[in-house]
Motif scaffolding. Structure first.
Motif, PDB file in Angstrom:
ATOM      1  N   ARG A 114       0.822  -1.225   0.000  1.00  0.00           N
ATOM      2  CA  ARG A 114       0.000   0.000   0.000  1.00  0.00           C
ATOM      3  C   ARG A 114       0.849   1.266   0.000  1.00  0.00           C
ATOM      4  O   ARG A 114       0.312   2.362  -0.165  1.00  0.00           O
ATOM      5  CB  ARG A 114      -0.923   0.008   1.224  1.00  0.00           C
ATOM      6  N   LYS A 129       3.414   3.257  -1.879  1.00  0.00           N
ATOM      7  CA  LYS A 129       4.009   3.318  -3.223  1.00  0.00           C
ATOM      8  C   LYS A 129       5.527   3.528  -3.180  1.00  0.00           C
ATOM      9  O   LYS A 129       6.278   2.868  -3.917  1.00  0.00           O
ATOM     10  CB  LYS A 129       3.331   4.480  -3.963  1.00  0.00           C
ATOM     11  N   ASN A 140     -13.045   2.318   5.277  1.00  0.00           N
ATOM     12  CA  ASN A 140     -11.613   2.002   5.377  1.00  0.00           C
ATOM     13  C   ASN A 140     -11.355   0.494   5.304  1.00  0.00           C
ATOM     14  O   ASN A 140     -10.321   0.067   4.788  1.00  0.00           O
ATOM     15  CB  ASN A 140     -11.028   2.595   6.673  1.00  0.00           C
ATOM     16  N   LYS A 147     -11.586  -0.211   1.695  1.00  0.00           N
ATOM     17  CA  LYS A 147     -10.423   0.403   1.029  1.00  0.00           C
ATOM     18  C   LYS A 147      -9.138  -0.378   1.329  1.00  0.00           C
ATOM     19  O   LYS A 147      -8.271  -0.521   0.453  1.00  0.00           O
ATOM     20  CB  LYS A 147     -10.295   1.856   1.501  1.00  0.00           C
ATOM     21  N   SER A 148      -9.014  -0.892   2.569  1.00  0.00           N
ATOM     22  CA  SER A 148      -7.775  -1.612   2.927  1.00  0.00           C
ATOM     23  C   SER A 148      -7.547  -2.787   1.983  1.00  0.00           C
ATOM     24  O   SER A 148      -6.426  -3.003   1.499  1.00  0.00           O
ATOM     25  CB  SER A 148      -7.839  -2.140   4.365  1.00  0.00           C
ATOM     26  N   ASP A 207      -6.829  -1.585  -1.509  1.00  0.00           N
ATOM     27  CA  ASP A 207      -5.468  -1.019  -1.589  1.00  0.00           C
ATOM     28  C   ASP A 207      -4.397  -2.112  -1.617  1.00  0.00           C
ATOM     29  O   ASP A 207      -3.365  -1.958  -2.267  1.00  0.00           O
ATOM     30  CB  ASP A 207      -5.204  -0.077  -0.400  1.00  0.00           C
ATOM     31  N   LEU A 243      -4.910  -2.110  -5.896  1.00  0.00           N
ATOM     32  CA  LEU A 243      -3.953  -1.020  -6.150  1.00  0.00           C
ATOM     33  C   LEU A 243      -2.525  -1.505  -5.882  1.00  0.00           C
ATOM     34  O   LEU A 243      -1.589  -1.168  -6.610  1.00  0.00           O
ATOM     35  CB  LEU A 243      -4.310   0.188  -5.272  1.00  0.00           C
ATOM     36  N   GLY A 244      -2.374  -2.339  -4.825  1.00  0.00           N
ATOM     37  CA  GLY A 244      -1.048  -2.896  -4.509  1.00  0.00           C
ATOM     38  C   GLY A 244      -0.512  -3.716  -5.669  1.00  0.00           C
ATOM     39  O   GLY A 244       0.661  -3.603  -6.042  1.00  0.00           O
ATOM     40  N   GLN A 272       0.686  -1.389  -8.414  1.00  0.00           N
ATOM     41  CA  GLN A 272       2.006  -0.778  -8.127  1.00  0.00           C
ATOM     42  C   GLN A 272       3.121  -1.791  -8.360  1.00  0.00           C
ATOM     43  O   GLN A 272       4.167  -1.465  -8.930  1.00  0.00           O
ATOM     44  CB  GLN A 272       2.086  -0.289  -6.661  1.00  0.00           C
TER      45      GLN A 272
END
Ligand code: COA
Ligand code: NAP
Length: 278
Positions: free
Chosen positions: A71, A73, A111, A114-115, A118, A122-123, A126
């Motif tokens: 998470r 970046k 949250n 989102k955790s 993320d 999203l992780g 990245q």
């Protein structure tokens, strides 16, 4: 841990993100047993050190461990620069970091949702972006560790279903974007895997896990070796023309039994969700 299949990865450098426990550690150890030089990463420095010790016990290659949270970046970028410095390039990337807990949507906070987005989605993005410059050559390949929730709705898993569906679309989209450079990318979708954190969180206890096994056409839960063997195959030249695939490794569970078992487990978990994390 050794894969069931015999593959030679002597000339191969592999990075397993989320590779310090469970399924992903099994994959890392299987690559090491097949001759590869392996790097692993996760948040906990203790888990990284323990995984590295297991890799070194398998082979004398210069394996590597780095610690970061997918998470963060900048931390991901730093971790990849440490791997780039030591390895120079990557042949295989496994993107498997994930978080999961059962929670009914009505009691799941923004949250909480989102955790998991993320970490898992999203992780992964990245991680894939950082890996790309190290992999731009024919023969390199990426395996994302997905989950049945990507395609099968499960009560108490709205966050994981949404995130893992996204993970599989990253696989398909990047197979199109990066295919012309010879980079392959596929998703592996483990079924219920015995002895893992992820399975224990959704089906706690032996009795429930036996019921899940009965819903699998092959009448057993999977092993870490089952998934590691499939990863070795997908990373090998035998899979040279396979990209953008989402491959279940689940004893046939996703053909039908998974929908019923996941609905039952999810409803149980969602009913028991006390909402204490709100
Ligand atoms: N039910 C509902 N919400 C929960 C929850 C649960 N069981 N566990 C965590 N959350 C919520 C928290 O309440 C928090 O939201 P809030 O700020 O609105 O209260 C949010 O999720 C983040 O929780 P936190 O404990 O700070 O997260 P973390 O970053 O320390 O850990 C997790 C991330 C929650 C995904 C954690 O389970 C984890 O680290 N998992 C890794 C291992 C794992 O899941 N393995 C299986 C892989 S499939
Ligand atoms: P696990 O043992 O908990 O493995 C998760 C790994 O990811 C650990 O190494 C963990 O280490 C790391 N990790 C978690 N959050 C991270 C973060 N924010 N940043 C960096 N690393 C992080 O779980 P598992 O059950 O083996 O699951 C592994 C993968 O298989 C996951 O992608 C999961 O979705 C998938 N899967 C599992 C099953 C199953 O039956 N178990 C079924 C289908 C799919 P740290 O705690 O040190 O960070």
């Amino acid at each position: 841990m050794t894969g069931k299949c015999r593959f030679d990865f002597q000339d191969t450098q592999v990075f397993v993100v989320g590779g310090t426990s469970g399924i992903n550690l099994g994959i890392a150890l299987a690559f090491a047993a097949a001759g590869a030089r392996v790097a692993v990463a996760s948040r906990s420095q203790d888990k990284v050190a323990a995984a590295l010790a297991q890799l070194r016990a398998i082979s004398p290659r210069e394996h590597l461990g780095v610690s970061f949270d997918v998470r963060d970046k900048d931390a991901v970028a730093n971790g990849f620069s440490v791997v780039a410095e030591a390895f120079g390039w990557l042949d295989v990337l496994i993107s498997g970091a994930a978080g999961n807990f059962p929670a009914a949507a009505a009691s799941l906070s923004e949250n909480g949702f989102k955790s998991v987005m993320d970490i898992d989605l999203l992780g992964s993005f990245q991680v894939l972006k950082q890996a790309y410059p190290l992999m731009r050559r024919p023969g390199s390949n990426i395996i994302q560790i997905s989950a049945p929730q990507a395609a099968i709705a499960m009560p108490g898993q709205v966050h994981v279903c949404a995130a893992k569906a996204g993970v599989d679309m990253l696989t398909r989209t990047l197979a199109m974007e990066w295919g012309n450079e010879g980079i392959r990318i596929n998703s592996l979708v483990p079924g219920p895997i015995a002895g893992t954190e992820g399975f224990e969180r959704l089906a706690p206890g032996e009795a429930l896990q036996r019921r899940v096994a009965a819903s699998v056409p092959m009448q057993r839960n999977g092993s870490v070796t089952d998934i590691a063997s499939a990863a070795l195959f997908l990373a090998s030249e035998a899979a040279d023309y396979i990209t953008g695939a989402v491959l279940p490794v689940d004893g046939g569970w996703s053909l039908g039994g998974a929908s019923m078992a996941m609905a039952e487990l999810g409803q149980m978990a969602a009913r028991q969700d006390s909402g204490e994390h709100r």
